[in-house]
Design a protein around this motif. Structure first.
Motif: not given
Length: 299
Positions: A176-178, A258-262, A297-299
């Motif tokens: 996964s990535f953003g 978009t952000g690689g988080k969800h 884990g990135r903000e």
């Protein structure tokens, strides 16, 4: 050589004519999970194999690339195989060959001398090596003539004759990535899941991520999410078969949001689960699959 309880080592000797492709065969075996040692003297091979098996490497499929060194090579190799078999190992002998004219062209192309050429001609060296290896070739379990083989065809023949020690033929990394942090540099395939609603805009989900059950259920419960996963697994099956035919055994798939988080994290976990459940004709796993999350884990 000693065997661990319940295990049997397979020792594959790779030998043959200089310039015929021993190194290419060794590379295929190494890619397929074999422990490969090149140019080890016959006199110390048994000790090397014992060391490999009892070390933390613990390999059970071991390939030894050996070169003819003197007139006693055939007899020495035969004695070694007998010793290994007596110690409980299975042994195989692969002989790699090519026609004299092809060998001459290959040596001339790389501008190298034949190791047995001495003060004579290239043809003299090839002839001397053929005489030295005649008995070895006669005792070989498999002979591969590389005269007219492409690298892809050679890889296919070796992989078919000597099954992988690494399990399934294709290893897949789903990452996964953003997109806002840039595209991954090492992906073979990239999919964009920004077409799914973003959990970021749901207050109670914003601080969670795609590995949490609430976010996962939200993402995978969206219209088209399941169909996307179904179709993408089918696409990977199609492309994976082609990759294997072309000798590619490792594939990295990037799943971006978009952000690689969800969304990308939830879909990466889902695709990993589905691909891990794929089976081949024998009922075994078709792929070896792992999930990674570059930007989690990135903000």
């Amino acid at each position: 050589m000693t065997e661990s309880e319940g295990t049997t080592s397979t020792v594959l000797f790779v030998t043959g004519m200089s310039g015929a492709g021993r190194t290419s065969v060794a590379n295929v075996l190494e890619d397929d999970g074999w422990y490969v040692a090149d140019n080890v003297p016959v006199s110390v091979i048994a000790q090397v194999i014992d060391g490999v098996r009892t070390s933390e490497v613990g390999a059970q499929k071991i390939a030894m690339v050996v070169r003819a060194s003197d007139a006693e090579f055939a007899a020495d190799l035969a004695r070694l195989r007998g010793k290994l078999v007596a110690g409980g190992a299975d042994t195989l002998l692969l002989f790699v060959d090519a026609s004299d004219d092809v060998l001459i062209r290959r040596f001339e192309h790389v501008r190298r001398r034949h190791p047995l050429q001495g003060t004579g001609t290239l043809s003299d060296g090839i002839e001397a090596e053929r005489r030295m290896l005649a008995a070895v070739k006669a005792e070989s379990d498999t002979v591969i003539d590389t005269s007219a083989l492409s690298s892809t065809r050679l890889r296919s023949m070796v992989a078919k004759a000597f099954p992988s020690a690494a399990g399934p033929g294709l290893t897949i990394s789903v990452q996964s990535f953003g997109f806002k942090y840039g595209l991954p540099m090492d992906c073979d395939l990239v999919a964009d899941v920004r077409f799914l609603p973003n959990p970021y805009w749901v207050p109670e989900l914003r601080e969670h991520n795609g590995r949490d059950a609430d976010v996962r259920d939200y993402v995978l419960g969206q219209p088209d999410a399941s169909e996307f996963a179904d179709r993408y697994v089918g696409l990977v099956d199609l492309i994976g078969r082609g990759y294997l035919r072309e000798g590619k055994s490792y594939v990295t798939i990037g799943i971006g949001c978009t952000g690689g988080k969800h969304r990308s994290v939830a879909m990466t976990e889902e695709l990993t689960r589905r691909l891990s459940a794929e089976t081949d004709s024998d009922g075994g796993p078709r792929y070896s699959v792992e999930a990674t999350h570059r930007d989690l884990g990135r903000e």
